[in-house]
Design an enzyme around this catalytic site. Structure first.
Site, PDB file in Angstrom:
ATOM      1  N   ASP A 104     198.750  68.252 -12.899  1.00  0.00           N
ATOM      2  CA  ASP A 104     197.695  67.266 -12.724  1.00  0.00           C
ATOM      3  C   ASP A 104     198.073  65.834 -12.371  1.00  0.00           C
ATOM      4  O   ASP A 104     199.556  65.617 -12.234  1.00  0.00           O
ATOM      5  CB  ASP A 104     196.675  67.223 -13.871  1.00  0.00           C
ATOM      6  CG  ASP A 104     195.234  66.826 -13.585  1.00  0.00           C
ATOM      7  OD1 ASP A 104     195.133  66.235 -12.265  1.00  0.00           O
ATOM      8  OD2 ASP A 104     194.491  67.202 -14.292  1.00  0.00           O
ATOM      9  N   GLU A 133     185.741  62.466 -16.050  1.00  0.00           N
ATOM     10  CA  GLU A 133     186.927  62.612 -17.046  1.00  0.00           C
ATOM     11  C   GLU A 133     186.674  61.966 -18.253  1.00  0.00           C
ATOM     12  O   GLU A 133     185.314  61.766 -18.579  1.00  0.00           O
ATOM     13  CB  GLU A 133     188.000  62.391 -16.184  1.00  0.00           C
ATOM     14  CG  GLU A 133     188.329  63.311 -15.130  1.00  0.00           C
ATOM     15  CD  GLU A 133     189.719  63.069 -14.479  1.00  0.00           C
ATOM     16  OE1 GLU A 133     190.686  63.077 -15.372  1.00  0.00           O
ATOM     17  OE2 GLU A 133     189.981  63.072 -13.255  1.00  0.00           O
TER      18      GLU A 133
END
Length: 631
Positions: free
Chosen positions: A308, A514
């Site tokens: 990521d 997020e």
């Protein structure tokens, strides 16, 4: 004698020329050779620096054609909201991608790069693109074939801008709606998530029957590389805290969080992204057992594993505290490509040192590079490295907007409809004197689309997106003689004194993404409850909730006549009006449990303490008021 000398010179020149031809023949450039042969030939020619370059994906802001060439960079990417220019055209995107490609092709071996972006509900960074419902809404449709068509449309719009790779789908199984990424999850139910992996053949193309399991597959210039994420357990963290710790035994991990990967791999997914989160205290970016041991060796995944964004930096706390250690841990765990947006020179220097000092074997580097190159040969980028303008016309086309509209109406979940089944409020009559439309989300495309839209955290308003708000959709749908009055937050007196036939209240969550969406109370933001009370306390009303997850609505259920979960529908608000006024029936079913209070969380279907406000799979249905609707 002179004749003999000339003959010898001629033979020597002929031999030299033949040798030169032999030297120039490179198997990796020969399309008649197998991908395996081409990969092995290319890897055998590469220096350590060239190999490490292939393992890097860097951010466009910190990249240039010259830097791509200098460091042999394998991939360039856009982080959330990163664009070549504000409201850039498709042609501007193509020109930028091609410029990076020129740098890649001018290296000694001419290995092309590919470009990655988060296209997670359509090509969501581009202002003219079609924005589809977020995954939670698609889960409510229970329609894998629809999701496959959305994948194909998204791939076309990506290719319209020259981009070949998307970080989608998210196959997280969100087990706690307090998690800020819950809307990126199709469902709390692993079986439903498995069904929705059908988006992968939509993005990449249908994998041929004769390909062995685990081999990545993508075909044609109208398809893109997909990425199943976030491996593994991202949706199971404690209290839904983003990037946190998932505490569960191996059986539970395999039963709940792993099944989507089985399907993704069998459908030929090209890449898998590792999760920021930990499993029982071990950072996934450092988990050799699950990445190399299970994903690569047991499941036989042959694509590449990508980190990521700055994922290895977060192996340590604070992030980047010991980057050399983080690189060693991430590479040794089995990650192949590293999303290292900015500090890639440090990565290169440290990894060279780690290899030369035998901390990391060359065999691990070669495994990473083979996987990346295998995908590049498979996708045909060596033969057609440059994008052209031939597909720019697909960006935001009407066909895709009609598809998004279909997805919106199929995702709507009707939670309440009148005081009893024999006295429904919906479908609403189109021909009445006057309708009130109220609420913060009734005329706001940005709110309608949610996070990961234009910007990482989403936007507000109607200026940066092309689409239809719910207000516009209602006006488009009702009888021309019906007056539609819009007031964002009307007071009770205004509602009582205007003789409205009924009210439509559209409220919900403001955009987030997020960890910025982690929320321990899940209440509807200010003015939402007040608007519900003012409108529904005075006239018949339907409340439409725009949210990325179930929110606290129990206090309002008794006071409203009808209640609709609309999730984050995207740019095509006309799909909401389609079911509201009966041109189509409601068919959506809850993809996750709707709780009564947050004190119950986490609570998922099958749990011993299961006592929901609305259970998983709930959804009232209505019949269309006419047989068909011509669009």
């Amino acid at each position: 004698m002179a004749k003999i000398s000339i003959l010898l010179v001629g033979l020597w020149l002929l031999g030299s020329w033949t040798g030169l031809l032999d030297a120039e023949y490179m198997k990796y450039k020969d399309t008649k050779e197998s991908i395996d042969t081409r990969v092995e030939d290319l890897v055998s020619r590469m220096t350590l620096e060239e190999k490490i370059g292939q393992m890097l994906q860097i951010e466009r802001k910190y990249a240039s054609a010259d830097l791509v060439k200098k460091y042999f960079i394998g991939s360039v990417m856009s982080e959330g909201g990163s664009v070549p220019a504000p409201q850039a055209s498709a042609e501007t995107w193509i020109d930028m991608v091609n410029e990076f490609q020129k740098g890649a092709l001018s290296t000694r071996l001419g290995i092309p790069m590919f470009y990655g972006i988060d296209a997670v509900h359509g090509h969501n960074t581009i202002n003219n693109a079609t924005i589809f419902p977020h995954n939670i809404g698609l889960g409510a449709t229970r329609d894998p074939e629809l999701v496959k068509r959305i994948g194909a449309a998204t791939a076309l719009e990506l290719r319209a801008t020259g981009i070949q790779y998307t970080y989608a789908p998210c196959i997280a199984v969100c087990r706690d709606p307090r998690w800020g990424r819950c809307y990126e999850s199709y469902s709390e139910d692993p079986k439903l998530v498995q069904a929705m992996t059908e988006i992968i053949p939509g993005l990449q193309g249908d994998i041929p029957d004769n390909l062995p399991k685990g081999v990545p597959f993508m075909t044609g210039k109208e398809k893109v590389l997909a990425c199943a994420k976030h491996y593994v357990g991202d949706g199971g963290t404690i209290n839904g805290i983003d990037e946190n710790n998932t505490v569960i035994d191996r059986d539970g991990l395999m039963r709940i969080h792993m099944p989507g990967y089985f399907n993704s791999i069998s459908k030929g997914v090209a890449s898998i992204m590792v999760s920021y989160s930990s499993w029982n205290g071990v950072k996934m970016h450092a988990n050799n057992d699950l990445i190399t041991g299970y994903l690569k060796n047991t499941l036989h995944f042959k694509g590449f594993v990508i980190s990521d964004f700055e994922g290895i930096d977060r192996i340590t706390l604070p992030p980047h505290a010991n980057f050399t250690y983080s690189i060693e841990a991430g590479v040794s765990a089995g990650i192949d490509m590293f999303m290292n947006p900015k500090l890639y020179i440090e990565f290169i220097e440290d990894l060279i040192m780690l290899v030369k000092n035998k901390f990391i074997p060359m065999s691990r580097i070669d495994d990473a590079v083979r996987r990346i190159l295998w995908v590049k040969f498979m996708m045909g980028i060596f033969e057609t490295p440059f994008a052209d303008y031939s597909l720019v016309g697909y960006l935001g086309i009407q066909k895709h907007r009609q598809l998004a509209r279909e997805a919106v109406r199929k995702s709507m979940v009707l939670l309440k409809n009148g005081e009893s089944a024999d006295k429904p409020l919906l479908p609403l009559p189109k021909k009445v004197p006057k309708i009130l439309l109220a609420g913060s989300h009734a005329d706001n495309l940005g709110y309608q689309c949610g996070g990961w839209t234009i910007e990482w955290q989403g936007v507000s308003g109607n200026n940066l997106l092309k689409g239809t708000t719910i207000l516009t959709a209602v006006k488009n749908t009702v009888d021309p003689e019906t007056t539609v009055v819009y007031k964002e937050n009307p007071d009770a007196e205004f509602v009582k004194s205007n003789e409205f036939s009924y009210g439509i209240v559209v409220v919900g969550e403001n955009p987030y993404a997020e960890m910025h969406g982690d929320n321990m109370n899940l209440t509807i933001p200010d003015h939402g409850p007040e608007t519900i009370a003012n409108v529904c306390g005075a006239i018949k009303c339907v409340v439409i909730v725009i949210s990325g997850r179930p929110v606290v609505i129990e206090p309002y259920v008794d006071s409203v006549d009808a209640l609709v979960a609309a999730w984050l529908p995207g740019s095509e608000g006309q799909g909401v009006a389609d079911v509201l006024f009966g041109d189509y029936g409601f068919t959506g079913k809850l993809p996750r449990t709707w709780f009564k209070t947050v004190d119950q969380l986490p609570m998922n279907v099958g749990d011993p303490h299961y006592d929901p406000l609305f259970p998983f799979g709930f959804g009232l249905s209505t019949k269309p008021t006419k047989g068909f609707y011509s669009e």
